[in-house]
Scaffold this motif. Structure first.
Motif, PDB file in Angstrom:
ATOM      1  N   PHE A  90      -1.282 -28.460  37.991  1.00 43.04           N
ATOM      2  CA  PHE A  90      -1.334 -27.546  36.848  1.00 43.04           C
ATOM      3  C   PHE A  90      -1.436 -28.361  35.574  1.00 43.04           C
ATOM      4  N   HIS A  91      -2.254 -27.866  34.653  1.00 42.21           N
ATOM      5  CA  HIS A  91      -2.349 -28.497  33.329  1.00 42.21           C
ATOM      6  C   HIS A  91      -2.749 -27.427  32.334  1.00 42.21           C
ATOM      7  N   PHE A  92      -2.016 -27.341  31.237  1.00 44.19           N
ATOM      8  CA  PHE A  92      -2.361 -26.409  30.168  1.00 44.19           C
ATOM      9  C   PHE A  92      -1.977 -27.033  28.835  1.00 44.19           C
ATOM     10  N   ALA A  93      -2.859 -26.907  27.866  1.00 39.15           N
ATOM     11  CA  ALA A  93      -2.605 -27.411  26.518  1.00 39.15           C
ATOM     12  C   ALA A  93      -2.619 -26.237  25.549  1.00 39.15           C
ATOM     13  N   CYS A  94      -1.484 -25.977  24.925  1.00 36.70           N
ATOM     14  CA  CYS A  94      -1.386 -24.913  23.929  1.00 36.70           C
ATOM     15  C   CYS A  94      -2.223 -25.276  22.705  1.00 36.70           C
ATOM     16  N   PRO A  95      -2.630 -24.278  21.941  1.00 36.18           N
ATOM     17  CA  PRO A  95      -3.298 -24.579  20.674  1.00 36.18           C
ATOM     18  C   PRO A  95      -2.408 -25.491  19.820  1.00 36.18           C
ATOM     19  N   GLY A  96      -3.032 -26.456  19.178  1.00 39.18           N
ATOM     20  CA  GLY A  96      -2.298 -27.374  18.320  1.00 39.18           C
ATOM     21  C   GLY A  96      -1.950 -28.690  18.999  1.00 39.18           C
ATOM     22  N   THR A  97      -2.277 -28.819  20.282  1.00 44.79           N
ATOM     23  CA  THR A  97      -2.040 -30.084  20.976  1.00 44.79           C
ATOM     24  C   THR A  97      -3.309 -30.918  20.944  1.00 44.79           C
ATOM     25  N   SER A  98      -3.193 -32.143  21.424  1.00 46.10           N
ATOM     26  CA  SER A  98      -4.347 -33.036  21.438  1.00 46.10           C
ATOM     27  C   SER A  98      -4.309 -33.879  22.705  1.00 46.10           C
ATOM     28  N   ALA A  99      -5.292 -34.729  22.844  1.00 44.33           N
ATOM     29  CA  ALA A  99      -5.333 -35.653  23.982  1.00 44.33           C
ATOM     30  C   ALA A  99      -4.123 -36.587  23.970  1.00 44.33           C
ATOM     31  N   ASP A 100      -3.528 -36.805  22.806  1.00 45.15           N
ATOM     32  CA  ASP A 100      -2.313 -37.618  22.738  1.00 45.15           C
ATOM     33  C   ASP A 100      -1.201 -36.996  23.574  1.00 45.15           C
ATOM     34  N   ASN A 101      -1.086 -35.658  23.550  1.00 41.88           N
ATOM     35  CA  ASN A 101      -0.068 -34.987  24.348  1.00 41.88           C
ATOM     36  C   ASN A 101      -0.324 -35.179  25.842  1.00 41.88           C
ATOM     37  N   ASP A 102      -1.597 -35.164  26.234  1.00 44.31           N
ATOM     38  CA  ASP A 102      -1.942 -35.430  27.635  1.00 44.31           C
ATOM     39  C   ASP A 102      -1.443 -36.814  28.043  1.00 44.31           C
TER      40      ASP A 102
ATOM     41  N   ALA B  61       5.101 -17.941  23.342  1.00 46.74           N
ATOM     42  CA  ALA B  61       5.910 -16.873  22.745  1.00 46.74           C
ATOM     43  C   ALA B  61       6.754 -17.401  21.587  1.00 46.74           C
ATOM     44  N   ALA B  62       7.144 -18.659  21.667  1.00 46.45           N
ATOM     45  CA  ALA B  62       7.948 -19.289  20.609  1.00 46.45           C
ATOM     46  C   ALA B  62       7.075 -19.997  19.573  1.00 46.45           C
ATOM     47  N   ASN B  63       5.744 -19.834  19.696  1.00 49.48           N
ATOM     48  CA  ASN B  63       4.795 -20.469  18.782  1.00 49.48           C
ATOM     49  C   ASN B  63       4.940 -21.994  18.787  1.00 49.48           C
ATOM     50  N   GLN B  64       5.151 -22.550  19.985  1.00 49.77           N
ATOM     51  CA  GLN B  64       5.292 -23.995  20.151  1.00 49.77           C
ATOM     52  C   GLN B  64       3.999 -24.566  20.718  1.00 49.77           C
ATOM     53  N   SER B  65       3.630 -25.727  20.254  1.00 51.93           N
ATOM     54  CA  SER B  65       2.433 -26.415  20.739  1.00 51.93           C
ATOM     55  C   SER B  65       2.844 -27.502  21.721  1.00 51.93           C
ATOM     56  N   VAL B  66       2.634 -27.237  23.007  1.00 52.34           N
ATOM     57  CA  VAL B  66       2.967 -28.218  24.036  1.00 52.34           C
ATOM     58  C   VAL B  66       1.839 -28.327  25.042  1.00 52.34           C
TER      59      VAL B  66
ATOM     60  N   GLU C 112       1.068 -22.736  44.595  1.00 49.50           N
ATOM     61  CA  GLU C 112       1.376 -21.465  43.927  1.00 49.50           C
ATOM     62  C   GLU C 112       2.666 -21.573  43.112  1.00 49.50           C
ATOM     63  N   THR C 113       3.635 -22.338  43.619  1.00 46.50           N
ATOM     64  CA  THR C 113       4.864 -22.570  42.863  1.00 46.50           C
ATOM     65  C   THR C 113       4.542 -23.314  41.570  1.00 46.50           C
ATOM     66  N   ALA C 114       3.668 -24.308  41.670  1.00 47.30           N
ATOM     67  CA  ALA C 114       3.265 -25.065  40.479  1.00 47.30           C
ATOM     68  C   ALA C 114       2.620 -24.131  39.453  1.00 47.30           C
ATOM     69  N   LEU C 115       1.787 -23.230  39.918  1.00 46.29           N
ATOM     70  CA  LEU C 115       1.147 -22.271  39.014  1.00 46.29           C
ATOM     71  C   LEU C 115       2.191 -21.380  38.345  1.00 46.29           C
ATOM     72  N   GLN C 116       3.130 -20.862  39.126  1.00 45.76           N
ATOM     73  CA  GLN C 116       4.178 -19.999  38.583  1.00 45.76           C
ATOM     74  C   GLN C 116       5.013 -20.744  37.539  1.00 45.76           C
ATOM     75  N   VAL C 117       5.429 -21.947  37.860  1.00 44.49           N
ATOM     76  CA  VAL C 117       6.248 -22.739  36.939  1.00 44.49           C
ATOM     77  C   VAL C 117       5.449 -23.094  35.690  1.00 44.49           C
ATOM     78  N   GLY C 118       4.235 -23.571  35.870  1.00 39.11           N
ATOM     79  CA  GLY C 118       3.406 -23.957  34.731  1.00 39.11           C
ATOM     80  C   GLY C 118       3.135 -22.801  33.791  1.00 39.11           C
ATOM     81  N   LEU C 119       2.788 -21.654  34.361  1.00 43.48           N
ATOM     82  CA  LEU C 119       2.537 -20.470  33.517  1.00 43.48           C
ATOM     83  C   LEU C 119       3.798 -20.023  32.796  1.00 43.48           C
ATOM     84  N   ALA C 120       4.946 -20.076  33.471  1.00 49.29           N
ATOM     85  CA  ALA C 120       6.205 -19.667  32.831  1.00 49.29           C
ATOM     86  C   ALA C 120       6.526 -20.571  31.643  1.00 49.29           C
ATOM     87  N   ILE C 121       6.323 -21.884  31.815  1.00 50.32           N
ATOM     88  CA  ILE C 121       6.575 -22.811  30.702  1.00 50.32           C
ATOM     89  C   ILE C 121       5.582 -22.545  29.568  1.00 50.32           C
TER      90      ILE C 121
END
Length: 161
Positions: free
Chosen positions: A58-70, A41-46, A26-35
């Motif tokens: 936890f794993h999340f890919a913002c729009p604009g990322t790719s498998a390279d970021n993984d 909110a800053a329109n950053q692709s991470v 649950e801590t991982a979920l909280q931290v991951g969602l916060a990041i």
């Protein structure tokens, strides 16, 4: 060398300061969602990846990322798992030595990426139990995104102290 020494001290102080009393899924979920929310909110692709041992929590890919970021996140995470320090610390250490990770530690750079963006999950009394990795921003901004969110969350959990 003075500038490098100050950076080493700053990075080690962050690792000491940004520790958890405990760290659950649950801590991982909280931290991951916060990041992820801060980046969106800053329109950053991470890409955000949180692991404990060999277990991806936890794993999340913002729009604009790719498998390279993984791949970058995983390679940076391996550095933290191996050396028990942030990948930014290891980037600075290697830069100061004038050597690559292959030259200094005989590690394959296709498996280990000693660049900022992976931070150790430290639990007081237990040490490093996992890693938070972010990939997608330039300069030291992957690292700063992680540490800013951790600082905010830890202050909240400690009642704002």
């Amino acid at each position: 060398m003075k500038k490098e020494n100050e950076l080493f001290k700053e990075l080690l102080a962050e690792e000491e300061r940004l520790q958890f009393a405990s760290f659950t899924n649950e801590t991982a979920l909280q931290v991951g969602l916060a990041i992820a929310h801060k980046a969106l909110a800053a329109n950053q692709s991470v890409t955000v990846d949180i692991r404990r041992g060999g277990h991806q929590l936890f794993h999340f890919a913002c729009p604009g990322t790719s498998a390279d970021n993984d791949d970058w996140a995983l390679r940076k995470a391996r550095v933290v798992e191996r050396f028990q320090h942030s990948s930014y610390y290891m980037e600075a250490e290697l830069s100061a030595s004038g050597r690559t990770i292959a030259e200094r530690y005989f590690l394959d750079p296709s498996e280990y990426a000693p660049y900022n963006g992976a931070f150790p999950i430290r639990v007081r009394g237990a040490g490093v139990i996992g890693v938070i990795a972010v990939s997608g921003l330039s300069g030291d901004q992957d690292h700063r995104l992680i540490t800013t969110v951790l600082q905010e969350l830890l202050e909240q959990s400690n009642g704002g102290s």
